[in-house]
Design a protein around this motif. Structure first.
Motif, PDB file in Angstrom:
ATOM      1  N   PHE A 199     -11.895 -11.857  -8.654  1.00 24.90           N
ATOM      2  CA  PHE A 199     -11.343 -13.175  -9.634  1.00 24.90           C
ATOM      3  C   PHE A 199     -10.712 -12.424 -10.937  1.00 24.90           C
ATOM      4  O   PHE A 199      -9.840 -13.004 -11.388  1.00 24.90           O
ATOM      5  CB  PHE A 199     -12.685 -14.154 -10.074  1.00 24.90           C
ATOM      6  CG  PHE A 199     -12.343 -14.904 -10.989  1.00 24.90           C
ATOM      7  CD1 PHE A 199     -11.389 -15.846 -10.742  1.00 24.90           C
ATOM      8  CD2 PHE A 199     -13.046 -14.968 -12.225  1.00 24.90           C
ATOM      9  CE1 PHE A 199     -11.166 -16.989 -11.653  1.00 24.90           C
ATOM     10  CE2 PHE A 199     -12.683 -15.942 -13.218  1.00 24.90           C
ATOM     11  CZ  PHE A 199     -11.859 -17.268 -12.982  1.00 24.90           C
ATOM     12  N   GLN A 200     -11.187 -11.646 -11.464  1.00 26.50           N
ATOM     13  CA  GLN A 200     -10.348 -10.944 -12.673  1.00 26.50           C
ATOM     14  C   GLN A 200      -9.183 -10.454 -12.366  1.00 26.50           C
ATOM     15  O   GLN A 200      -8.424 -10.301 -13.172  1.00 26.50           O
ATOM     16  CB  GLN A 200     -11.457  -9.670 -13.188  1.00 26.50           C
ATOM     17  CG  GLN A 200     -12.780 -10.206 -13.665  1.00 26.50           C
ATOM     18  CD  GLN A 200     -13.520  -9.165 -14.131  1.00 26.50           C
ATOM     19  OE1 GLN A 200     -13.621  -8.027 -13.564  1.00 26.50           O
ATOM     20  NE2 GLN A 200     -14.719  -9.077 -14.950  1.00 26.50           N
ATOM     21  N   ARG A 201      -8.873  -9.876 -11.000  1.00 22.64           N
ATOM     22  CA  ARG A 201      -7.691  -9.484 -10.517  1.00 22.64           C
ATOM     23  C   ARG A 201      -6.825 -10.683 -10.464  1.00 22.64           C
ATOM     24  O   ARG A 201      -5.540 -10.413 -10.994  1.00 22.64           O
ATOM     25  CB  ARG A 201      -7.579  -8.795  -9.248  1.00 22.64           C
ATOM     26  CG  ARG A 201      -8.428  -7.328  -9.321  1.00 22.64           C
ATOM     27  CD  ARG A 201      -8.522  -6.955  -7.830  1.00 22.64           C
ATOM     28  NE  ARG A 201      -9.113  -5.396  -8.029  1.00 22.64           N
ATOM     29  CZ  ARG A 201      -9.827  -4.810  -6.932  1.00 22.64           C
ATOM     30  NH1 ARG A 201      -9.431  -5.422  -5.684  1.00 22.64           N
ATOM     31  NH2 ARG A 201     -10.297  -3.881  -7.097  1.00 22.64           N
ATOM     32  N   TYR A 202      -7.116 -11.681  -9.957  1.00 21.21           N
ATOM     33  CA  TYR A 202      -6.494 -13.162  -9.918  1.00 21.21           C
ATOM     34  C   TYR A 202      -5.980 -13.323 -11.332  1.00 21.21           C
ATOM     35  O   TYR A 202      -4.828 -13.717 -11.720  1.00 21.21           O
ATOM     36  CB  TYR A 202      -6.998 -14.088  -9.124  1.00 21.21           C
ATOM     37  CG  TYR A 202      -7.072 -13.595  -7.706  1.00 21.21           C
ATOM     38  CD1 TYR A 202      -5.982 -12.991  -6.946  1.00 21.21           C
ATOM     39  CD2 TYR A 202      -8.253 -14.091  -7.086  1.00 21.21           C
ATOM     40  CE1 TYR A 202      -6.357 -12.937  -5.662  1.00 21.21           C
ATOM     41  CE2 TYR A 202      -8.416 -13.865  -5.660  1.00 21.21           C
ATOM     42  CZ  TYR A 202      -7.591 -13.140  -5.206  1.00 21.21           C
ATOM     43  OH  TYR A 202      -7.676 -12.917  -3.650  1.00 21.21           O
ATOM     44  N   LEU A 203      -6.978 -13.383 -12.549  1.00 14.05           N
ATOM     45  CA  LEU A 203      -6.359 -13.737 -13.705  1.00 14.05           C
ATOM     46  C   LEU A 203      -5.497 -13.024 -14.593  1.00 14.05           C
ATOM     47  O   LEU A 203      -4.629 -13.451 -14.940  1.00 14.05           O
ATOM     48  CB  LEU A 203      -7.823 -13.577 -14.569  1.00 14.05           C
ATOM     49  CG  LEU A 203      -8.857 -14.712 -14.171  1.00 14.05           C
ATOM     50  CD1 LEU A 203     -10.174 -14.617 -15.185  1.00 14.05           C
ATOM     51  CD2 LEU A 203      -8.591 -16.251 -14.325  1.00 14.05           C
TER      52      LEU A 203
END
Length: 207
Positions: free
Chosen positions: A55-59
């Motif tokens: 999720f952090q990568r997507y953000l």
């Protein structure tokens, strides 16, 4: 120029979670199909940490104006698949005082993408691994909380930082036997839930 490789969510080793779980019995030898072994629960803690990282990568991709619109839209789509329907995101800012607002996750992701209209450059990084608590048994499965640490920077056209903060966030996590959104079959599956602001630290003068 920052570059990212957008990964369709595919964690190495995730297949091990699709295997049939050992049947559990209580102290009276009554079968309890909704229980997982301690080993499996630890495995799902690791999987939760991996999903938070994804999720952090997507953000980071969604907020990056140097990425193509197609890549950023795909990141939004994949990020939403990690969450329960109706999940919400709290956002905290610090100026004269701390302000916390809450948005449906889908709206938050769109607002994040549109930050390019406010800042010339946006950087979202994460320090330390997400911390995942112990699982608590519920009537439908298990729940826990993950904590992650975010560093936000927004720069103007002059290259100077217009806004910066560090935020600690708590993320609800739900584990139950459900239809997996990626594999489209029933299995024990982790989905992320509401995200709450625990603390916002403003930019320090030493930075």
């Amino acid at each position: 120029m920052k570059t990212y490789i957008l990964l369709v969510f595919s964690l190495l080793g995730i297949a091990m979670f699709s295997h049939a779980q050992p049947t559990q019995v209580d102290k009276n030898l009554v079968v309890e199909d909704d229980l997982l072994t301690e080993e499996k629960l630890r495995d799902f803690q690791t999987l939760t940490q991996q999903k938070v990282t994804e999720f952090q990568r997507y953000l980071a991709i969604i907020s990056d104006p140097t990425q193509s619109d197609e890549v950023r839209e795909l990141a939004i789509e994949n990020a939403e698949k990690l969450f329960l329907p109706g999940a919400a995101m709290q956002v905290g800012t610090v100026k004269k005082q701390t302000l916390i607002q809450e948005y449906p996750l889908s709206i938050y992701l769109r607002r994040l993408k549109n930050l390019e209209k406010k800042y010339f450059d946006v950087s979202i990084t994460f320090y330390d691994l997400a911390m995942v608590g112990d699982w608590e048994k519920t009537q439908t499965g298990y729940v826990t909380t993950a904590t992650y640490f975010q560093h936000f920077k927004g720069k103007g056209k002059d290259g100077k930082i217009a806004y910066e903060d560090k935020t600690i966030k708590h993320l609800d996590v739900d584990l139950r036997n459900r239809r997996d959104p990626f594999y489209e079959e029933h299995r024990w599956t982790v989905l992320l839930g509401n995200i709450r602001v625990a603390e916002v630290q403003p930019k320090k003068s030493a930075l």
